[in-house]
Every structure is written in C-alpha cells, then in structure tokens.
Design a protein around this motif. Structure first.
Motif, PDB file in Angstrom:
ATOM      1  N   VAL A 517       0.848  -1.195   0.000  1.00 23.48           N
ATOM      2  CA  VAL A 517       0.000   0.000   0.000  1.00 23.48           C
ATOM      3  C   VAL A 517       0.880   1.239   0.000  1.00 23.48           C
ATOM      4  O   VAL A 517       1.980   1.243   0.564  1.00 23.48           O
ATOM      5  N   ARG A 518       0.395   2.267  -0.639  1.00 28.87           N
ATOM      6  CA  ARG A 518       1.140   3.524  -0.638  1.00 28.87           C
ATOM      7  C   ARG A 518       0.902   4.252   0.666  1.00 28.87           C
ATOM      8  O   ARG A 518      -0.134   4.071   1.336  1.00 28.87           O
ATOM      9  N   ASP A 519       1.845   5.092   1.045  1.00 30.43           N
ATOM     10  CA  ASP A 519       1.654   5.941   2.215  1.00 30.43           C
ATOM     11  C   ASP A 519       0.434   6.824   1.998  1.00 30.43           C
ATOM     12  O   ASP A 519       0.179   7.307   0.884  1.00 30.43           O
ATOM     13  N   GLY A 520      -0.327   7.012   3.065  1.00 36.57           N
ATOM     14  CA  GLY A 520      -1.570   7.764   2.972  1.00 36.57           C
ATOM     15  C   GLY A 520      -2.791   6.875   3.017  1.00 36.57           C
ATOM     16  O   GLY A 520      -3.894   7.353   3.247  1.00 36.57           O
ATOM     17  N   VAL A 521      -2.595   5.567   2.784  1.00 39.32           N
ATOM     18  CA  VAL A 521      -3.671   4.597   2.963  1.00 39.32           C
ATOM     19  C   VAL A 521      -3.479   3.965   4.332  1.00 39.32           C
ATOM     20  O   VAL A 521      -2.438   3.359   4.602  1.00 39.32           O
ATOM     21  N   ASN A 522      -4.448   4.108   5.196  1.00 37.31           N
ATOM     22  CA  ASN A 522      -4.294   3.709   6.589  1.00 37.31           C
ATOM     23  C   ASN A 522      -5.328   2.664   6.997  1.00 37.31           C
ATOM     24  O   ASN A 522      -6.450   2.656   6.490  1.00 37.31           O
ATOM     25  N   ASP A 523      -4.904   1.806   7.904  1.00 39.24           N
ATOM     26  CA  ASP A 523      -5.793   0.804   8.505  1.00 39.24           C
ATOM     27  C   ASP A 523      -6.423  -0.120   7.476  1.00 39.24           C
ATOM     28  O   ASP A 523      -7.610  -0.448   7.556  1.00 39.24           O
ATOM     29  N   LEU A 524      -5.622  -0.565   6.521  1.00 43.59           N
ATOM     30  CA  LEU A 524      -6.055  -1.668   5.658  1.00 43.59           C
ATOM     31  C   LEU A 524      -6.066  -2.909   6.533  1.00 43.59           C
ATOM     32  O   LEU A 524      -5.008  -3.329   7.022  1.00 43.59           O
ATOM     33  N   GLN A 525      -7.230  -3.479   6.768  1.00 43.01           N
ATOM     34  CA  GLN A 525      -7.382  -4.482   7.808  1.00 43.01           C
ATOM     35  C   GLN A 525      -7.877  -5.804   7.259  1.00 43.01           C
ATOM     36  O   GLN A 525      -8.350  -5.894   6.134  1.00 43.01           O
ATOM     37  N   PHE A 526      -7.807  -6.822   8.122  1.00 42.59           N
ATOM     38  CA  PHE A 526      -8.171  -8.177   7.720  1.00 42.59           C
ATOM     39  C   PHE A 526      -8.957  -8.851   8.832  1.00 42.59           C
ATOM     40  O   PHE A 526      -8.674  -8.673  10.002  1.00 42.59           O
ATOM     41  N   GLU A 527      -9.974  -9.597   8.418  1.00 44.08           N
ATOM     42  CA  GLU A 527     -10.743 -10.333   9.417  1.00 44.08           C
ATOM     43  C   GLU A 527     -10.072 -11.681   9.672  1.00 44.08           C
ATOM     44  O   GLU A 527      -8.966 -11.936   9.186  1.00 44.08           O
ATOM     45  N   ALA A 528     -10.722 -12.541  10.448  1.00 49.16           N
ATOM     46  CA  ALA A 528     -10.049 -13.726  10.981  1.00 49.16           C
ATOM     47  C   ALA A 528      -9.582 -14.699   9.910  1.00 49.16           C
ATOM     48  O   ALA A 528      -8.611 -15.421  10.107  1.00 49.16           O
ATOM     49  N   SER A 529     -10.257 -14.741   8.756  1.00 49.96           N
ATOM     50  CA  SER A 529      -9.814 -15.639   7.692  1.00 49.96           C
ATOM     51  C   SER A 529      -8.842 -14.952   6.747  1.00 49.96           C
ATOM     52  O   SER A 529      -8.508 -15.488   5.691  1.00 49.96           O
ATOM     53  N   SER A 530      -8.385 -13.765   7.125  1.00 48.31           N
ATOM     54  CA  SER A 530      -7.356 -13.012   6.406  1.00 48.31           C
ATOM     55  C   SER A 530      -7.838 -12.440   5.081  1.00 48.31           C
ATOM     56  O   SER A 530      -7.038 -12.226   4.170  1.00 48.31           O
ATOM     57  N   ARG A 531      -9.126 -12.214   4.954  1.00 49.77           N
ATOM     58  CA  ARG A 531      -9.632 -11.447   3.827  1.00 49.77           C
ATOM     59  C   ARG A 531      -9.783  -9.984   4.246  1.00 49.77           C
ATOM     60  O   ARG A 531      -9.849  -9.654   5.421  1.00 49.77           O
ATOM     61  N   LEU A 532      -9.839  -9.102   3.257  1.00 51.46           N
ATOM     62  CA  LEU A 532      -9.878  -7.673   3.548  1.00 51.46           C
ATOM     63  C   LEU A 532     -11.123  -7.272   4.333  1.00 51.46           C
ATOM     64  O   LEU A 532     -12.213  -7.796   4.111  1.00 51.46           O
TER      65      LEU A 532
END
Length: 541
Positions: A517-532
């Motif tokens: 991810v480029r700087d400026g994109v924050n808190d790209l997160q994942f749930e328990a099965s590791s999907r976005l």
C-alpha cells in the motif's frame, strides 16, 4: 510467542492494520495460507478522514459477486464489504463475538443454536433483517448444494431453521455440530437479502448480492473492475471495529491486473493505491520509499501435498514418508517471498488451537533415500527409482502454487521421485480430481477453526483423496461433536499426529496475503480468515 499455538497440555501462548498483517488465500475450497510483517507508522493525521476513492490492483477476476457460492479470494474480500455475519471472530484470539446476532444460546450437545438478532438492521434495498431472513439464508445455502462448497458443509446435517419470533431463530442439527458457531462468522455465511437468497445460482452471480454491509455493489465488469461504494446510514458495525457509523472511504475499486509487473508498475506510478499478491522480486521496491507491506498468514489447513491414497505408487507409506522428509521448506519460503509463511504442522499458526508438530517436517534427504531403498525402491539408470517394474512417478496436476510445485519437482528428483506436473485451470483440475487421474497434487483450505481438518480429510462426500482410515474418521467426527473447546483442541492434536505419522499429507507452507500500500492509505485491515475488511480504512486527502 505465537498466541495461536496451543500445547497438547494446554494453551501456549484488535485487528491488523496497514502496519501489520494480511493473507492471500487461493479462495476455492481446494486451495489456499502465511506470516506477518511490520510497516511504517500510520499517517500523521489527528483523526481518520472520511472520503477517498481507494483503488486496489488485484491479480484475479472475482468471477461471481456472491459470498455463499464458490469464490476466489478476491470475491470473498469484495463480498466481505457487502455482507455482515451473525457473529464476528477476533483475528488475534479466535474468540467469537456478537455482530448481527446480539447473543446466542447453545444446547448441551451443540446440536441447537438459538440467536437473538439485532432489530435495527436493514439491507441496502431497504428490507429488514429478521429471523425469517436468516432462515431464508440457511435454506438458500442448502438449495445451492454443490454451488456452495464452503458454506454447505457448515450446515450439513441441518434439521431445521425455525423462526421463534421476528428477531429470534433456532438452527438445529440432527447431530452435534460444535463448529457451527464459528461458521456463522465466516464470509460464506454472511447474510444476504431474502430476495437474493431466492435467486438461482446463476442469477445471483449476474446480479451480485444485496447485503447489510457498509458498502454496496456499484458495478462489476468481468476481467476489468469491480466498484463498491459507501452505504449511507450504516450503523451496526461489530464491537471490535474502530469507529461507528458509515465507512470512511467513498468507494473501492478492485482493478484486475493479472500480470505482477503491471500491478507493481501501476502502484509505483500512482495509478493504484494498493496491490495484492506481491511477489518476491517486487518486495524490495515496495517496502519503504513511500510504500509498506501488509501480510498475514491464512488460518486453516496448510498448503500440502495431497495424495490419492489408493494410487499404486503412493499407497506405499515409505513413498509418502520419503516425500515428507524430502522437502526443504526453507527453500519453499524463499521461492514464495511475501506470499508464503512457515507452517508448523497440518494447521497453520494463525489457526486457533494449532500446535507445533515441526519435528515431523525436518528436511532429511539422506534419510528419505535410505527409507526408499529399504522399501525396495532401487535407483534406475535415469535416477528415477523402480520397484517390481513400477517406476516412482506421480501424476501431479495443480492449479496454484506454481513456483513451489517446480521446486518440489527438483527436490523430489534428487531422491529418485519424478513428478509429472501439469498446470490446469480450476475447471480442468476438478475434472482430474473427480476422474482419479492423479497421484498427488497441492491443496489447502482456509478457515479459522480446527474443523477445517474434517472439511479436508473426511471420507464422506467427494473424498478426492481416498482416505479410508476409520480411526482417523472417528477422530474427525469426534472433534465436530465435542462441545468443550479445550477437548476439541486435544482431539485436533491427535488428528494431526495421526495424519503426520502416516504421511497422509505433506505440509509445505502457509499462504499469506501480501499487499503493498502507498503511504496515505491507513488501517487496511483483515478479518479472521485473512480477507480484507475495509470498514475502518481511510485515506489522507
């Protein structure tokens, strides 16, 4: 110490953001798991800022925007934004917590689950979320049959989904089904509208699902792009979310860019904001210098060599044991780079209840050669071993993990085993499995529950791998019926030990979601099965 690993004598031991982890699952029921990496600090902004249009370059077309049908990892990541689930699973602890269901009761033998539902939830088409909708979803999954290969086994043995009142439903099974509570947190069990649930499988793929989630489907163009937009008025995020109300992002575009070099170039040039499936050769240019890596190991059944156990060649335990000993897993991880991570057994380390069985996975090519020779497999003139006129050759179709398969071919050739490999598209691969025209392949299954062992190794249903060990099957069923979580973990340890001692599979590695991810994109997160999970994701304007 990894909080997921549980000792056979007891346990050993918030979400992940753009400075922590993710996972790449191959995303069909036969494929798919890897580690985590730290990145830079979140952008120096006082508070998350609403707005922004995030563009993610993805390696694969989602094919069908329906979480309950057979889907790719990309389609599951997209539909996670569109649908909510009855429960949520904490990706760090594995605990199941409320979401659309405020609370639940489970009877003594885990054969009946009664859910009390929120009364303030609506679908994006304006319809209400009620107990009848949940019933329609459960019945709809059953009706999908083979079109729902992930969700279908979760409701196997369904007796009835009974509406008690508008916001209470009982889901009962003909036998104990302890895995079902965790299943309700999975994307494949995400709730769709009653209208969606009533459609045929093809109609659902064409229309895309209507859900209660923080985003809605704007458009899908095959092999081009999927666009989702923020839903106004969303107000029932799970308790673990970092904020309430609407999602921050205005839209997310999943742009299909199959070529790794094209995705990398698009990110470096600013045409996209993030990309998946970062390859080893690109990791250096995408770590630092305005970019960060986001990785997390998939939970579930590790990517493994899966044998057709009634095959003439691999029915010999010595062959399977030699193949267990003949894999240099350090080389496997080197080949994979950020898309791979270590596994310590049949279950990957991010699976709640996983244990350390790494003593079975030690690289010992000399021992493998000795084992084969003692079993009568003599080296032929071309280096391939033979026994009683049978050459030690394995028909080995596959559809993912190509670099690892190529490495396996080299490593096994060194101990006198030939893999006749053939890369296939998914449809052809399934035909090969169904026709028994293979000796071994690679496969796995992503799920944050130890019942993934039963889903993969059960000899009921298709039983592609010709498993016939009655004791193992008893253990698989016992863990599914066991209501006590600690006892389930103990049984799962016994299952793994049996599988590894008999070399029914050869664990290789965990897959990892590897995003840049480029700087400026924050808190790209994942749930328990590791999907976005993009509800809390925000961008610096």
């Amino acid at each position: 110490m990894n909080p997921y690993l549980a000792s056979r004598r007891g346990h050993r031991g918030g979400r992940l953001t753009a400075v922590a982890g993710a996972t790449l699952a191959v995303g069909v029921a036969l494929a798919g798991c890897a580690g985590s990496a730290d990145g830079p600090e979140t952008s120096a902004t006082a508070e998350p800022t609403p707005g922004g249009d995030l563009i993610i370059g993805t390696y694969l077309d989602p094919t069908c925007i329906d979480n309950q049908q057979l889907g790719t990892n990309v389609s599951l990541s997209i539909t996670r934004q569109l649908v909510d689930s009855l429960t949520e699973q904490d990706p760090e602890t594995g605990e199941v917590t409320p979401w659309l269901a405020e609370s639940w009761e489970v009877n003594e033998d885990s054969s009946a689950f009664t859910f009390a539902l929120r009364d303030d939830v609506t679908f994006s088409d304006g319809s209400e979320f009620t107990a009848q909708v949940v019933k329609d979803n459960i019945d709809g999954i059953v009706a999908l049959g083979a079109k729902a290969p992930i969700a279908g086994p979760y409701v196997a043995g369904l007796e009835a989904a009974t509406v008690i009142d508008d916001h209470t439903i009982e889901i009962s099974f003909s036998r104990p089904n302890a895995q079902f509570l965790q299943a309700t947190a999975n994307i494949a069990m995400g709730m769709v509208s009653s209208e969606t649930a009533a459609m045929t499988a093809d109609e659902r793929c064409a229309a895309g699902v209507v859900g209660t989630g923080p985003f809605v489907l704007e458009s899908y163009t095959a092999n081009d792009a999927t666009v989702i937009t923020k839903r106004e008025g969303y107000d029932w995020a799970p308790p673990a979310a970092d904020h309430d109300g609407d999602a921050y992002l205005d839209s997310v575009t999943f742009q299909v860019l199959p070529e790794n070099s094209v995705r990398t170039g698009a990110l470096l040039s600013g045409q996209i904001d993030a990309m998946d499936s970062v390859q080893q050769q690109d990791e250096g240019s995408l770590s630092g210098n305005g970019f960060s890596m986001v990785t997390r190991a998939n939970p579930g059944f590790a990517v493994s060599v899966m044998f057709r156990l009634d095959s003439e060649v691999v029915s010999d335990p010595a062959v399977r044991q030699a193949m267990m000993m003949g894999v240099d897993r350090a080389d496997v991880l080197t080949v994979l780079g950020p898309t791979g991570a270590e596994t310590l057994g049949v279950l990957t380390p991010t699976t709640p209840g996983a244990d350390d069985f790494s003593e079975f996975l030690e690289y010992d090519p000399e021992g493998a050669v000795e084992l084969l020779e003692d079993a009568g497999w003599a080296e032929g003139d071309d280096g391939i071993r033979e026994k009683d006129g049978v050459r030690l050759e394995l028909e080995f179709p596959y559809f993912f993990d190509g670099p690892v398969v190529e490495l396996l071919q080299q490593q096994y050739a060194e101990i006198g085993i030939r893999l006749n490999t053939s890369q296939m598209v998914v449809a052809d691969f399934l035909v090969a499995l169904e026709s028994d025209s293979f000796d071994a392949t690679v496969g796995n299954l992503t799920r944050a529950d130890i019942d993934v062992l039963r889903s993969t190794l059960s000899n009921t249903g298709t039983n592609y791998y010709s498993l016939a060990d009655a004791d193992l099957q008893s253990l698989l069923e016992a863990q599914a019926a066991e209501p006590d979580p600690a006892t389930r973990v103990e049984i799962a340890g016994d299952i793994q030990e049996s599988v590894l001692e008999n070399a029914y599979v050869v664990p290789l590695h965990a897959l990892a979601a590897a995003y840049a991810v480029r700087d400026g994109v924050n808190d790209l997160q994942f749930e328990a099965s590791s999907r976005l999970w993009l509800y809390d994701t925000w961008m610096v304007p």
